[in-house]
Design an enzyme around this catalytic site. Structure first.
Site: not given
Length: 264
Positions: A49, A51, A109, A200
């Site tokens: 999932r 953001d 990522y 992040r």
């Protein structure tokens, strides 16, 4: 039969992946398009999932259906009903035991960061931004403190629903593409799984180190503190891309899409 889809999207206009009452999520858009193509409701599960504001180059979803369609039709037919910033890249039939999330060996990522005295324009929403110069050697040294299995509570959002903060990061790679008075930095992360906002929050720490606000060894102190307030503030979602999960070869699923070839 069970169908797996590879999906790419720009997350700038959406409230993340997971379905919301507003209907303004990637999952909502995909399921609406699948429903129009199949003429019946289809519910999907995803590999990871994302953001609000986060992009994906190869999100993987799966769903079960009795509808018989050629695999290319699932791509073209669904894309005909999707917004321009979301596109199915491929479709494959997979065994019933395949699970887009549970079968993933690891997840990847990338974070793309613009180092420039001037804010981004054409690439706004697609890159993070810093205006102070970054020290690549310091950031690479700091990143070594996160490799391996650790408790990543210091990098975990308060709303994270993961059962455990212990994850294993196998790779953090940094590369720089220098331009005239500016640079694009690409940070790649691979782990068995990630916590909510984990990348992040790591990026916030790496940037603080790259700008000389902290020394590389500080990241080990943050890691061992196991407290969110020990780390730097959460960095912008703009430059974060879900590159996709990694599966065993036996499933025969693609490992990259065309979108990989333009990302800095």
């Amino acid at each position: 039969m069970r169908i797996a889809l590879g999906l790419s999207y720009s997350g700038s206009s959406y409230e993340g992946w997971q379905s919301q009452l507003s209907g303004n999520t990637v999952q909502d858009q995909l399921e609406k398009a699948l429903g129009k193509f199949a003429n019946l409701p289809i519910r999907t599960l995803c590999a990871g999932r994302t953001d609000a504001g986060v992009h994906a180059l190869m999100q993987v979803v799966h769903f079960d259906t009795d509808l018989q369609r050629e695999l290319p039709s699932w791509v073209r037919g669904t894309n005909a009903f999707l917004p321009r910033d979301i596109a199915v890249q491929w479709a494959r039939e997979v065994p019933a035991q395949f699970h887009c999330r549970g079968s993933a060996i690891s997840r990847r990522y990338a974070y793309v960061l613009l180092e420039s005295p001037v804010r981004p324009s054409a690439e706004t929403g697609r890159v993070g931004w810093v205006y102070r110069p970054l020290d690549g050697a310091a950031m690479r040294e700091a990143a070594t403190h996160l490799i391996g299995e650790h408790d990543f509570s210091s990098f975990r959002a308060a709303q994270c629903q993961a059962k455990t903060p212990v994850k294993t990061i196998s790779r953090i790679d940094l590369s720089q593409r220098a331009g005239t008075g500016s640079s694009y930095w690409r940070f790649e992360f691979e782990a068995n799984a990630f916590l909510h906002h984990m990348i992040r929050n790591i990026m916030g720490c790496l940037v603080a180190i790259g700008q000389g606000q902290q020394q590389p060894g500080w990241l080990a102190e943050v890691r061992d503190a196991r407290r969110r307030d020990a780390a730097a503030p959460t960095f912008s979602p703009d430059g974060l891309y879900f590159l996709g999960p990694v599966y065993e070869d036996l499933y025969g699923l693609p490992t990259r899409t065309a979108a990989y070839d333009w990302l800095p």
